[in-house]
Design a protein around this motif. Structure first.
Motif, PDB file in Angstrom:
ATOM      1  N   GLY A  53       2.722   2.370   3.299  1.00 12.79           N
ATOM      2  CA  GLY A  53       4.110   2.014   3.004  1.00 12.79           C
ATOM      3  C   GLY A  53       5.078   2.948   3.713  1.00 12.79           C
ATOM      4  N   VAL A  54       6.130   3.332   3.001  1.00 15.66           N
ATOM      5  CA  VAL A  54       7.140   4.216   3.583  1.00 15.66           C
ATOM      6  C   VAL A  54       6.522   5.520   4.089  1.00 15.66           C
ATOM      7  CG1 VAL A  54       9.188   5.580   3.033  1.00 15.66           C
ATOM      8  CG2 VAL A  54       9.017   3.252   2.205  1.00 15.66           C
ATOM      9  N   LEU A  55       5.430   5.921   3.484  1.00 15.27           N
ATOM     10  CA  LEU A  55       4.796   7.173   3.905  1.00 15.27           C
ATOM     11  C   LEU A  55       4.388   7.136   5.371  1.00 15.27           C
ATOM     12  CD1 LEU A  55       2.410   7.721   0.840  1.00 15.27           C
ATOM     13  CD2 LEU A  55       4.740   8.547   1.134  1.00 15.27           C
ATOM     14  N   VAL A  56       4.062   5.939   5.890  1.00 23.53           N
ATOM     15  CA  VAL A  56       3.699   5.858   7.313  1.00 23.53           C
ATOM     16  C   VAL A  56       4.788   5.252   8.196  1.00 23.53           C
ATOM     17  CG1 VAL A  56       1.190   5.865   7.074  1.00 23.53           C
ATOM     18  CG2 VAL A  56       2.410   3.680   7.028  1.00 23.53           C
ATOM     19  N   TYR A  57       5.617   4.357   7.636  1.00 21.36           N
ATOM     20  CA  TYR A  57       6.611   3.772   8.549  1.00 21.36           C
ATOM     21  C   TYR A  57       7.959   4.472   8.471  1.00 21.36           C
ATOM     22  CZ  TYR A  57       8.994   0.662   5.093  1.00 21.36           C
ATOM     23  OH  TYR A  57       9.712   0.142   4.059  1.00 21.36           O
ATOM     24  N   SER A  88       0.816  -1.217   0.000  1.00 23.44           N
ATOM     25  CA  SER A  88       0.000   0.000   0.000  1.00 23.44           C
ATOM     26  C   SER A  88       0.848   1.265   0.000  1.00 23.44           C
ATOM     27  CB  SER A  88      -0.937   0.001   1.201  1.00 23.44           C
ATOM     28  OG  SER A  88      -0.177   0.093   2.392  1.00 23.44           O
ATOM     29  N   GLY A  89       2.039   1.181  -0.573  1.00 25.58           N
ATOM     30  CA  GLY A  89       2.862   2.381  -0.722  1.00 25.58           C
ATOM     31  C   GLY A  89       2.281   3.276  -1.807  1.00 25.58           C
ATOM     32  N   PRO A  90       2.970   4.373  -2.118  1.00 25.75           N
ATOM     33  CA  PRO A  90       2.441   5.292  -3.128  1.00 25.75           C
ATOM     34  C   PRO A  90       2.151   4.626  -4.478  1.00 25.75           C
ATOM     35  CG  PRO A  90       4.681   5.891  -2.465  1.00 25.75           C
ATOM     36  CD  PRO A  90       4.201   4.869  -1.498  1.00 25.75           C
ATOM     37  N   ALA A  91       2.943   3.620  -4.866  1.00 22.45           N
ATOM     38  CA  ALA A  91       2.682   2.939  -6.142  1.00 22.45           C
ATOM     39  C   ALA A  91       1.332   2.233  -6.089  1.00 22.45           C
ATOM     40  CB  ALA A  91       3.803   1.940  -6.457  1.00 22.45           C
ATOM     41  N   PHE A 150      -0.798  -6.448  -9.232  1.00 26.04           N
ATOM     42  CA  PHE A 150       0.278  -5.464  -9.285  1.00 26.04           C
ATOM     43  C   PHE A 150       1.143  -5.642  -8.042  1.00 26.04           C
ATOM     44  CE2 PHE A 150       2.027  -1.323  -7.976  1.00 26.04           C
ATOM     45  CZ  PHE A 150       2.722  -0.963  -9.127  1.00 26.04           C
ATOM     46  N   ILE A 151       2.446  -5.755  -8.244  1.00 22.65           N
ATOM     47  CA  ILE A 151       3.359  -5.890  -7.112  1.00 22.65           C
ATOM     48  C   ILE A 151       4.046  -4.546  -6.853  1.00 22.65           C
ATOM     49  CG2 ILE A 151       5.330  -7.136  -6.156  1.00 22.65           C
ATOM     50  CD1 ILE A 151       4.660  -9.381  -8.219  1.00 22.65           C
ATOM     51  N   GLY A 152       3.718  -3.944  -5.731  1.00 16.66           N
ATOM     52  CA  GLY A 152       4.333  -2.670  -5.345  1.00 16.66           C
ATOM     53  C   GLY A 152       4.838  -2.787  -3.923  1.00 16.66           C
ATOM     54  N   SER A 153       5.689  -3.800  -3.708  1.00 18.63           N
ATOM     55  CA  SER A 153       6.050  -4.156  -2.337  1.00 18.63           C
ATOM     56  C   SER A 153       7.248  -3.373  -1.798  1.00 18.63           C
ATOM     57  CB  SER A 153       6.302  -5.658  -2.234  1.00 18.63           C
ATOM     58  OG  SER A 153       7.236  -6.064  -3.193  1.00 18.63           O
ATOM     59  N   GLY A 154       7.751  -2.414  -2.567  1.00 16.01           N
ATOM     60  CA  GLY A 154       8.778  -1.521  -2.028  1.00 16.01           C
ATOM     61  C   GLY A 154      10.159  -2.148  -1.952  1.00 16.01           C
ATOM     62  N   ALA A 155      11.108  -1.345  -1.457  1.00 19.53           N
ATOM     63  CA  ALA A 155      12.491  -1.797  -1.441  1.00 19.53           C
ATOM     64  C   ALA A 155      12.838  -2.530  -0.160  1.00 19.53           C
ATOM     65  CB  ALA A 155      13.431  -0.609  -1.614  1.00 19.53           C
ATOM     66  N   GLY A 156      12.067  -2.210   0.863  1.00 22.80           N
ATOM     67  CA  GLY A 156      12.440  -2.542   2.231  1.00 22.80           C
ATOM     68  C   GLY A 156      13.194  -3.788   2.640  1.00 22.80           C
ATOM     69  N   TRP A 161       1.783  -7.170 -13.093  1.00 23.02           N
ATOM     70  CA  TRP A 161       2.480  -5.914 -13.278  1.00 23.02           C
ATOM     71  C   TRP A 161       3.275  -5.614 -12.012  1.00 23.02           C
ATOM     72  CZ3 TRP A 161      -2.026  -7.085 -15.626  1.00 23.02           C
ATOM     73  CH2 TRP A 161      -2.265  -6.626 -16.930  1.00 23.02           C
ATOM     74  N   ALA A 162       4.273  -4.758 -12.116  1.00 24.56           N
ATOM     75  CA  ALA A 162       5.039  -4.382 -10.923  1.00 24.56           C
ATOM     76  C   ALA A 162       5.550  -2.965 -11.098  1.00 24.56           C
ATOM     77  CB  ALA A 162       6.204  -5.350 -10.702  1.00 24.56           C
ATOM     78  N   GLY A 163       5.764  -2.281  -9.983  1.00 25.39           N
ATOM     79  CA  GLY A 163       6.269  -0.912 -10.074  1.00 25.39           C
ATOM     80  C   GLY A 163       6.646  -0.351  -8.721  1.00 25.39           C
ATOM     81  N   GLY A 164       7.322   0.787  -8.757  1.00 22.02           N
ATOM     82  CA  GLY A 164       7.804   1.407  -7.526  1.00 22.02           C
ATOM     83  C   GLY A 164       9.168   0.869  -7.154  1.00 22.02           C
ATOM     84  N   ASP A 165       9.530   1.019  -5.905  1.00 22.79           N
ATOM     85  CA  ASP A 165      10.877   0.663  -5.449  1.00 22.79           C
ATOM     86  C   ASP A 165      11.248  -0.795  -5.693  1.00 22.79           C
ATOM     87  OD1 ASP A 165      11.169   3.234  -4.616  1.00 22.79           O
ATOM     88  OD2 ASP A 165      11.405   2.792  -2.484  1.00 22.79           O
TER      89      ASP A 165
END
Ligand code: FAD
Ligand code: FES
Lengths: 286, 474
Positions: B188-192, B159-162, B243-249, B442-446
């Motif tokens: 996502g990063v916006l809250v943690y 649930s990050g920005p992507a 869509f996979i937007g699971s971030g870099a973390g 599909w995938a996107g973001g970090d």
């Protein structure tokens, strides 16, 4: 979601609760854990799933009251809900037919050992379980364990029940009697796991331990759960919770577990000043 | 002001308007937002500086191509809500972007007003923030009209920005959307990660609530790869697309001795404890964090600045950023560096950590450092730091925050069949469409680009949405 359906006290400061969590029950495999929060300001704490019932959509948690969260959970009643339960987490236990598997459970560690023992038993292993506690009153889940073990040996430090001594002495006894052992699984307090490994190392027995480092997210995002295994840093929540016991740096784990001791005491005292905290039972004036 | 509105001056006489901020000494001890935002008159003055260029280059600097001159014209006309809607056509989260985007390297870097270096560029980001906040407070809160359900459904991992951007774009097309989030909070990063004093969590929550009101379904505490896999979503749950937007973390460590001592954190852990888990409220909130007196932060990016400034707010007496190069090479936004300095963060430059020194109880008590000097430029064009032989020194500290970047979290890629990853573990996807070689995924973001920015993640969400809409023929 996450409603408590049954709850009982199974020992001094030790509780067992059956909680509604259908999706987690379905996905869960032995060895995996969950992370829960009691309330919106609660911390995230990991607990291994002690049992589950897929038909009823429930998981069973067993916990000992040690800090503010587990004490708070001790005051929760049937019908109350957890704010969050996230799981299953961690890699499942590697279960196959090894031959003879010895499970060693100390204190509250018997709870996470139970589903693994069951899995090993179902896979056709000859399962010998060694359960230990300081004293008889602290033994938990012995009947459940008996049902999934081919042989069950109980020890207490004070001799109030079963063998008088430590689980490691029982294990040494098995080795000495020439028992064929293909795998040892040890779960319990860190000093116990360390002692077990000292025994199995000499006998050259493969040993799996389940580690309980401090965690936050449980998905590999933060590294709070760092442990050292074979000189390498690993994340307990995703690389574990089970590791090759012969390689684990238990001293580091103990130090890391003590990281928030001071704050934990503050939180506990703070909790006791709340209405819930003062009416709850603090067995032994903990 | 009105005649400036009528015929835009060739040369702006008005200087770039500063955004009011909390006093540095005060703010270094609280978690309230540092920047306070424009007032109406400042916004009008600043908007008057825009030349409304015929061929606006600012838009080319924006990864999602917001119609900047159009929205600024609406500001000039006093139509703040209209301006906000104009931005929302391209960027669904303007309150967030207006706060965290690196405008100085994007839109504002291309602004003609600032081009010759004589004047500063028009403060596009501040205007964006102003109108988006204005619309949130004074708007009628009405949702856009919703189309009829198409019967299609899409699952979003993260649930990050992507993920949030994609969810918004698809729900508006009548696609049923479910967002699966591992944590208990959405964003996502916006809250943690990003601290409260830069991006109040209430803003993220409001954006999420709006999506919820539009019909997006959110499932928190839902770790894809554990409770279900991407393949389960496609096969068992019959999602038309995932869509996979699971971030870099997945935090990187330096692999130096002492890194597992108590008091040593990854920036992710430190910030998660402080932000998501509200450790600053301890013991009212249950999660503790080591309250260091002397904190050292390794790294020079935005995350390092956030960690340092959060440490100050948690009560640290001395916070030092240790960085291998000089002030000029610091990768963090200049505004963040400036804020950090104002608040009292110290910098130990041309210095590289060799070891963290611990005591018997296993706590960090100091660090061993290697003095560096700048050598020849490396492949990136930056001068490479090289050790000065024999120049070692030690520094006392009780908390160390390692902020040297994140790797891709392998949880989703490793549990999904036939998903390609590159050598860094990032998922391979078409940069224009977000499409992966795997059918319906599909995938996107970090997770695709490696740690990048909020706006790029939003852009990736938007591109994937367009690609899905195209694929589904809606
Ligand atoms: C401290 C910090 C400060 C930053 N500051 C800025 C800034 O000022 N400006 C800027 O532009 N960028 C900034 N960034 C970078 C920016 O936040 C990221 O580039 C952006 O958030 C990436 O968005 P995303 O949607 O790809 O992923 P994320 O925001 O990382 O979200 C991914 C989500 O997916 C979830 N997830 C992961 N795995 C799973 C799984 N298996 N199942 C379910 N859910 C999962 C995660 O929990 C997370 O919520 C900052 C980053 C950090 C860490
Ligand atoms: S608990 Fe955060 S990475 Fe393991």
């Amino acid at each position: 979601m996450f409603e408590i359906l049954e709850k009982e006290r199974i020992g001094p400061g030790v509780n067992r609760a059956v909680i509604s969590a259908p999706a987690i029950a379905e996905a869960h495999r032995p060895g995996q854990f969950i992370i829960l929060r009691t309330t919106d300001n609660g911390e995230r704490i990991p607990l291994t799933v002690a049992d589950k019932n897929v038909e009823k959509g429930t998981i069973t948690l067993v916990w000992q009251e040690v800090g503010s969260t587990t004490y708070y959970m001790g005051t929760m009643c049937v019908g109350e809900k957890f704010q969050d339960i996230c799981g299953p987490l961690g890699a499942p236990t590697h279960i196959e037919k090894f031959g003879t598997v010895v499970g060693v459970g100390g204190g509250i560690g018997v709870a996470p050992l139970y589903p693994i023992t069951k899995g090993m038993h179902d896979a056709g292993n000859n399962v010998i379980s060694i359960l230990g506690a300081r004293t008889e009153g602290l033994l938990i889940m012995t009947e459940e364990m008996r049902k999934v073990s081919d042989e069950l040996i109980i020890s207490t430090d004070d001799g109030s029940y079963g063998f008088h001594g430590f689980v490691t002495q029982v294990l040494q006894g098995l080795i000495d009697r020439g028992q064929q052992i293909d795998l040892v699984v040890a779960i319990g307090p860190v000093p116990m796991m360390k002692a077990v490994v000292n025994v199995t190392r000499k006998a050259n027995l493969p040993t799996v331990v389940s580690l309980n480092p401090i965690m936050v997210d449980g998905t590999g995002m933060c590294g709070a759960c760092r442990v050292e295994v074979g000189g390498k840093t690993m994340f307990g929540c995703v690389d574990g919770p089970e590791f090759d016991g012969l390689q684990v740096d238990f001293d580091l784990l103990m130090k890391r577990l003590a990281m928030y001791k001071g704050q934990e005491l503050i939180a506990l005292n703070n909790f006791r000043d709340t209405p819930r905290g003062c009416q709850c039972t603090f067995p032994g004036g903990a | 002001m009105s005649d400036q509105q009528a015929k835009p001056a060739k040369k702006p006489k008005v200087p770039r308007q500063k955004m009011p901020e909390q006093d540095p000494i005060q703010r270094a001890h609280n978690f309230y937002e540092v920047a306070l935002g424009y007032e109406n008159d400042l916004a009008l003055l600043e908007a008057s500086r825009c030349l409304n260029c015929k061929k606006p280059s600012c838009m080319k600097g924006c990864p999602v191509e917001v119609d900047i001159p159009d929205f600024v014209s609406l500001v000039k006309a006093g139509d703040m809500i209209g301006a906000a809607w104009k931005i929302k056509e391209k960027n669904s989260l303007p309150r967030i972007a207006g706060r965290v985007c690196p405008q100085e390297t994007q839109c504002e870097a291309r602004c003609v007003v600032g081009a010759k270096g004589k004047n500063e560029p028009c403060a596009i980001g501040r205007l964006e923030r102003y109108v988006a906040d204005y619309a949130a407070i004074h708007g009628d809160g009405k949702l856009p009209e919703m189309p009829k359900a198409t019967g299609l459904k899409v699952g979003i991992v993260g649930s990050g920005p992507a993920g949030l951007t994609l969810a918004g774009a698809l729900i508006k097309k009548g696609v049923a959307v479910t967002v699966f989030e591992a944590l208990h909070e959405l964003g996502g990063v916006l809250v943690y990660g990003i601290p409260e004093f830069r991006l109040p969590k209430a803003i993220v929550r409001a954006e999420v609530d709006e999506l919820r009101r539009m019909g997006v379904e959110f499932k928190t505490n839902w770790v894809i790869g554990r409770i279900e896999t991407v393949d389960d979503l496609l096969e068992k749950r019959k999602y038309d697309g995932v869509f996979i937007g699971s971030g870099a973390g997945a935090p990187l460590f330096l692999k130096i001795p002492g890194e597992n001592l108590n008091g040593v954190y990854s920036a992710n852990e430190f910030l998660t404890r402080a932000n998501l888990m509200k450790a600053y409220m301890f013991p009212q909130a249950d999660t503790p964090v080591a309250k260091g007196r002397r904190v050292v932060v390794f790294g020079g990016g935005n995350v390092a600045m956030d960690s340092a400034r959060t440490s100050l707010r948690l009560g640290a007496e001395e916070v030092t950023i240790v960085y291998r190069r000089t002030m000029e090479e610091l990768p963090a936004r200049s505004e963040e560096v400036h804020h950090a300095i104002e608040e009292g963060v110290k910098f130990e430059l041309l210095s590289s950590p060799l070891e963290i020194i611990g005591n018997e109880q296993g706590w960090a008590v100091g660090i061993k450092l290697q003095k560096m000097q700048l050598g020849e430029p490396d492949a990136s064009g930056r001068r490479r730091p090289v050790p000065i032989p024999g120049a070692f020194y030690e520094k006392e500290c009780d908390t160390v925050i390692v902020s040297i970047g994140n790797a891709a979290n392998p949880l989703v890629p490793s549990t999904t069949k036939n998903l390609e990853t590159n050598k860094w573990g990032n998922i391979v996807a078409d940069p224009e469409t977000g499409k992966t070689p795997k059918d319906r995924v599909w995938a996107g973001g970090d997770i695709v680009t490696g740690a990048a920015t909020v706006i790029l993640a939003m852009g990736a969400g938007r591109k994937a949405a367009l690609s899905m809409i195209d694929t589904f023929k809606i």
